[in-house]
Design an enzyme around this catalytic site. Structure first.
Site, short mmCIF file in Angstrom:
data_model
loop_
_atom_site.label_atom_id
_atom_site.label_comp_id
_atom_site.label_asym_id
_atom_site.label_seq_id
_atom_site.Cartn_x
_atom_site.Cartn_y
_atom_site.Cartn_z
N ASP A 67 3.02 2.56 2.92
CA ASP A 67 2.42 1.37 2.31
C ASP A 67 3.01 0.09 2.86
O ASP A 67 4.01 0.10 3.59
CB ASP A 67 2.59 1.43 0.78
CG ASP A 67 4.02 1.73 0.35
OD1 ASP A 67 4.91 1.75 1.20
OD2 ASP A 67 4.25 1.96 -0.85
N ASN A 136 7.13 4.44 -13.07
CA ASN A 136 5.88 4.82 -13.75
C ASN A 136 5.18 5.99 -13.05
O ASN A 136 4.02 6.26 -13.33
CB ASN A 136 4.94 3.61 -13.83
CG ASN A 136 4.57 3.05 -12.45
OD1 ASN A 136 4.93 3.65 -11.44
ND2 ASN A 136 3.88 1.94 -12.42
N HIS A 138 4.57 6.24 -9.79
CA HIS A 138 3.77 5.94 -8.60
C HIS A 138 4.40 6.53 -7.35
O HIS A 138 5.62 6.67 -7.25
CB HIS A 138 3.46 4.45 -8.45
CG HIS A 138 4.58 3.58 -7.98
ND1 HIS A 138 5.05 2.50 -8.70
CD2 HIS A 138 5.31 3.58 -6.84
CE1 HIS A 138 6.00 1.89 -8.02
NE2 HIS A 138 6.19 2.53 -6.89
N GLU A 143 -0.57 3.39 -8.05
CA GLU A 143 -0.15 3.13 -9.42
C GLU A 143 -0.91 4.05 -10.39
O GLU A 143 -1.94 4.63 -10.01
CB GLU A 143 -0.46 1.67 -9.78
CG GLU A 143 0.30 0.65 -8.93
CD GLU A 143 1.75 0.47 -9.36
OE1 GLU A 143 2.36 1.42 -9.88
OE2 GLU A 143 2.28 -0.64 -9.17
N1 GLP Z 1 6.19 1.36 -2.66
C1 GLP Z 1 7.53 1.73 -2.94
C2 GLP Z 1 7.58 3.21 -3.24
O1 GLP Z 1 7.22 3.94 -2.08
C3 GLP Z 1 8.97 3.61 -3.71
O2 GLP Z 1 9.02 4.99 -3.94
C4 GLP Z 1 9.31 2.84 -4.97
C5 GLP Z 1 10.65 3.22 -5.57
O3 GLP Z 1 11.68 2.52 -4.93
P1 GLP Z 1 13.22 2.81 -5.13
O4 GLP Z 1 13.55 3.95 -4.22
O5 GLP Z 1 13.89 1.54 -4.68
O6 GLP Z 1 13.45 3.11 -6.56
O7 GLP Z 1 9.32 1.47 -4.63
C6 GLP Z 1 8.15 0.90 -4.06
O8 GLP Z 1 7.25 0.62 -5.08
#
Ligand code: GLP
Length: 263
Positions: A67, A136, A138, A143
């Protein structure tokens, strides 16, 4: 779903890195699906170390990121392209022209999404996809309410995700509310999926992913449909699982079997 529960985040990163190291040793021209966020950073450090020690090479590898923020150019320090260069690509022997991140600065984002799907297809599909998970549930920027068969598209971020990611932006800095993300269907097409989660703040999402219903309300629950999905999580992220002991037992049995088969 294979569920691997390890004592801490360092063990999770090491285990995850080993999966990718084995993949590259088996198939030097692998197509890797990569992720951002704080969770994969230590795994990337493991891959950089293995590359420097000449255990693996990235010279024949192609990568596709999950993404990108819509509205940020790749030179913006908060863009995921910038993150990937800093955290991985600048430190390994990869040909950067073979690293793909959805174009956050595309003039026509809808066409760009279609183009990204075509690039993945032309590369022969993703061999192994790395995932983190949002609080959440995702994955990528899919989402809650995302279609379980969705493809790469523009997605609006929830307030929870914007708040969670605000820590990366300066107080008065513009923070995008839109993204381009691989769809859940795109992710499920990967031959293997490896999801990492650490810390207590991921425990509810992991419970919903593993023991909840298959539902768009928890996008990661779609991994229940995948033939080869591995969840590598620490004790804190596993703390709300009702059947934790059973998952540990299965994993111990798996390890025994693999050792017996010399795998
Ligand atoms: N788009 C990314 C996700 O791909 C990732 O998994 C999430 C969790 O991030 P973290 O690893 O910092 O908790 O953050 C963002 O929203």
């Amino acid at each position: 779903m294979q569920i691997v529960i390890l004592k801490d985040s360092a063990s999770v990163a090491e285990y995850g890195a080993n999966i990718f190291i084995k993949q590259l040793q088996k198939k030097a021209d692998s197509v890797l699906g990569l992720a951002t966020g704080s969770t994969p950073v230590s795994l990337y450090q493991g891959l950089i170390a293995a590359n420097k020690a000449k255990q693996i090479s990235f010279s024949g590898v192609k990568t596709f990121n999950l993404d990108e923020y819509l509205g940020l150019e790749g030179t913006h320090p908060q863009s995921y392209r910038y993150f990937m260069n800093e955290q991985l690509f600048d430190h390994i022997d990869i040909d950067k022209s073979q690293t793909f991140v959805p174009p956050g600065d595309a003039e026509n984002p809808i066409e760009a999404c279609q183009g990204y799907e075509e690039q993945i297809k032309a590369a022969g599909g993703i061999d192994i996809q790395l995932l983190g998970i949002g609080r959440n549930g995702h994955i990528g920027f899919n989402e809650p309410s995302s279609g379980l068969m969705s493809r790469t598209r523009v997605k609006t971020l929830t307030k929870a995700t914007i708040d969670d990611n605000a820590r990366f932006f300066a107080v008065d800095e513009y923070q995008p509310h839109l993204s381009i993300t691989m769809g859940i269907g795109t992710i499920l097409d990967a031959k293997k999926v490896v999801l990492l989660a650490t810390g207590e703040n991921k425990a509810d999402a992991i419970k919903a992913t593993v023991e909840g219903a298959l539902t768009a309300a928890c996008p990661a629950s779609a991994l229940q449909l995948h033939q080869d999905a591995v969840l590598v999580i620490d004790e804190a992220a596993a703390s709300k699982l009702a059947d934790c002991d059973f998952y540990k037992h299965i994993e111990a049995e798996n390890q025994n079997l693999m050792a017996k088969l010399g795998l």
